[in-house]
Scaffold this active site. Structure first.
Site, mmCIF file in Angstrom:
data_model
loop_
_atom_site.group_PDB
_atom_site.id
_atom_site.type_symbol
_atom_site.label_atom_id
_atom_site.label_comp_id
_atom_site.label_asym_id
_atom_site.label_seq_id
_atom_site.Cartn_x
_atom_site.Cartn_y
_atom_site.Cartn_z
ATOM 1 N NE ARG A 120 52.308 42.219 26.642
ATOM 2 C CZ ARG A 120 51.581 42.316 27.752
ATOM 3 N NH1 ARG A 120 50.294 42.127 27.730
ATOM 4 N NH2 ARG A 120 52.144 42.628 28.903
ATOM 5 C CD GLU A 173 56.643 60.414 54.930
ATOM 6 O OE1 GLU A 173 57.195 59.690 54.086
ATOM 7 O OE2 GLU A 173 56.559 60.113 56.130
ATOM 8 C CG ASP A 226 41.665 43.789 30.364
ATOM 9 O OD1 ASP A 226 42.843 43.589 30.000
ATOM 10 O OD2 ASP A 226 41.194 44.908 30.600
ATOM 11 N N GLY A 240 53.958 53.330 55.112
ATOM 12 C CA GLY A 240 53.860 54.614 55.823
ATOM 13 C C GLY A 240 54.405 55.762 54.987
ATOM 14 C CG ASP A 266 43.702 45.857 35.847
ATOM 15 O OD1 ASP A 266 43.766 44.620 35.886
ATOM 16 O OD2 ASP A 266 44.280 46.535 34.983
ATOM 17 C CB THR A 326 46.740 41.112 35.956
ATOM 18 O OG1 THR A 326 47.232 42.453 36.054
ATOM 19 C CG2 THR A 326 45.306 41.108 36.415
ATOM 20 C CD GLN A 354 56.605 47.731 40.798
ATOM 21 O OE1 GLN A 354 55.553 48.156 41.225
ATOM 22 N NE2 GLN A 354 57.283 48.369 39.870
HETATM 23 P P1 ADP Z 1 46.489 40.689 29.406
HETATM 24 O O1 ADP Z 1 45.805 39.385 29.274
HETATM 25 O O2 ADP Z 1 47.505 40.694 30.527
HETATM 26 O O3 ADP Z 1 45.527 41.864 29.436
HETATM 27 P P2 ADP Z 1 47.156 41.362 26.599
HETATM 28 O O4 ADP Z 1 46.264 42.539 26.515
HETATM 29 O O5 ADP Z 1 48.498 41.455 25.977
HETATM 30 O O6 ADP Z 1 47.437 40.894 28.102
HETATM 31 O O7 ADP Z 1 46.381 40.131 25.934
HETATM 32 C C1 ADP Z 1 46.986 38.847 25.867
HETATM 33 C C2 ADP Z 1 46.702 38.224 24.536
HETATM 34 O O8 ADP Z 1 45.288 37.993 24.394
HETATM 35 C C3 ADP Z 1 47.069 39.045 23.303
HETATM 36 O O9 ADP Z 1 48.436 38.996 23.004
HETATM 37 C C4 ADP Z 1 46.229 38.376 22.238
HETATM 38 O O10 ADP Z 1 46.841 37.191 21.786
HETATM 39 C C5 ADP Z 1 44.964 38.008 23.020
HETATM 40 N N1 ADP Z 1 43.925 39.013 22.735
HETATM 41 C C6 ADP Z 1 43.809 40.254 23.254
HETATM 42 N N2 ADP Z 1 42.765 40.917 22.698
HETATM 43 C C7 ADP Z 1 42.215 40.071 21.786
HETATM 44 C C8 ADP Z 1 41.130 40.154 20.867
HETATM 45 N N3 ADP Z 1 40.389 41.245 20.753
HETATM 46 N N4 ADP Z 1 40.872 39.064 20.097
HETATM 47 C C9 ADP Z 1 41.614 37.967 20.200
HETATM 48 N N5 ADP Z 1 42.650 37.817 21.031
HETATM 49 C C10 ADP Z 1 42.964 38.849 21.815
#
Ligand code: ADP
Length: 328
Positions: free
Chosen positions: A76, A192, A107, A190, A134, A130, A259
């Site tokens: 990240r 509950e 996303d 299965g 989602d 992912t 997971q």
């Molecule tokens: P995922 O892709 O699994 O949703 P993250 O939300 O951590 O994971 O996003 C991955 C990386 O994408 C972030 O660490 C960042 O580098 C980049 N990113 C996320 N949002 C933005 C944004 N608004 N502008 C630029 N880069 C972004």
């Protein structure tokens, strides 16, 4: 008109998911097959900023189709959210003469890719990776099927011990906003009952359900709890239930990060291969700012704008109905 693309880079970003390696392999080999110079970026957008960009050939991706995680690593990267970070990343891409980027992630990754494409004109294609499933625009995302299989294998083992001791287990699975893993795992094991982020379930209703099971001589009970359930995680729910329902010895298991790991299922390997192959072919056709996904077993493009504007959090109503009927 076909774009003049000579060099393509691929990266994995955000949370890792089984199938990412199979996808990197497909991207690299499809590029090389088409005479493109291929590059890998290490540690997602951080690697773009740090100039951690390596050339890749067909052998760089040998023997990885079956591996979980990602050989390119993921990270990240907050710096990529700043204009300065993006500009630095672009300078490094330019230095390698890279014309286009394939990003595998969720996303957040797509949000970054879209901004990068808009700011610097880099051609980008996103691949949904992912375990949460989602993302709008693809029926399935990379890693989702494997994650469900991992949950199933764990719950099956827990069922053995639950049954031997007449126990009630609350098993927490991943899904902060999405109950996809919980719902399918619940059907396949299965269980509950299942508690989902999308649906409020009253503790009274849950207890009623468990009481019916006890009255009809169920020897064990398993409740799957999505980590994002509004009344709390598995420990919280177990505590609330135990106060009013003590027919069984109550236990809690949090499945956690196991997971995310493991060898991708056949479904994820094939999905990863199809999406990686399609991503490069789309770049070579001139597409950009698109996500490649699977809809009705066909490869389908969704613009990143559309994919980011909507969410496919709607759980299938027939599956929801079925969990109630089949768990009596
Ligand atoms: P995922 O892709 O699994 O949703 P993250 O939300 O951590 O994971 O996003 C991955 C990386 O994408 C972030 O660490 C960042 O580098 C980049 N990113 C996320 N949002 C933005 C944004 N608004 N502008 C630029 N880069 C972004």
């Amino acid at each position: 008109m076909k774009p003049n693309i000579k060099n393509i880079a691929v990266l994995t970003s955000g949370g890792d998911a089984p199938g990412m390696n199979a996808c990197i392999r497909a991207v690299v080999r499809t590029g090389i097959y088409n005479g493109i110079n291929m590059f890998g970026v290490l540690q997602g957008y951080q690697g773009l900023i740090n100039n951690n960009i390596i050339p890749m050939n067909a052998r760089s991706v040998s023997n990885i189709i079956h591996l979980g995680g990602t050989i390119l690593k993921t990270a990240r990267c907050l710096e990529f959210k700043t204009d300065e970070g993006m500009d630095l990343a672009y300078e490094n891409l330019k230095a390698h003469d890279i014309d286009a980027l394939v990003v595998i992630g969720g996303d957040g990754t797509f949000t970054g890719a879209r901004r990068f494409a808009e700011r610097h004109g880099v051609k980008v294609i996103g691949i949904p990776g992912t375990i949460d499933n989602d993302l709008y625009g693809s029926d399935f995302t990379l890693g989702y099927d494997t994650a469900i299989n991992t949950v199933i294998a764990a719950v099956d083992k827990i069922r053995d011990t639950a049954d031997a001791h007449d126990r009630l287990f609350f098993i927490e699975v991943m899904g902060r906003d999405s109950g996809c893993i919980a719902l399918r795992a619940s059907i396949a094991t299965g269980s509950e009952a299942v508690l989902l982020p999308e649906q409020p379930t009253s503790i009274e209703d849950l207890i009623k359900q468990l009481e019916t099971g006890a009255a009809t001589k169920k020897s064990s009970s398993i409740v799957i709890v999505s980590e994002g359930h509004k009344q709390g995680g598995a420990y919280d729910i177990a505590k609330l239930v135990k106060e009013k329902f003590n027919h069984y010895d109550t236990k809690v298991t949090i499945l956690g990060h196991l997971q995310r790991g493991g060898s991708p299922s056949s479904f994820d390997r094939i999905l990863a291969s199809r999406l990686g192959f399609a991503a490069v072919n789309e770049l070579l056709k001139g597409s950009t700012k698109q996500m490649v996904g699977l809809r009705g077993n066909e490869i389908a493009l969704t613009s990143l704008d559309e994919a980011l504007a909507a969410h496919n959090f709607k759980l299938e109503s027939d599956l929801l109905e079925m969990t109630k009927v089949l768990s009596i």
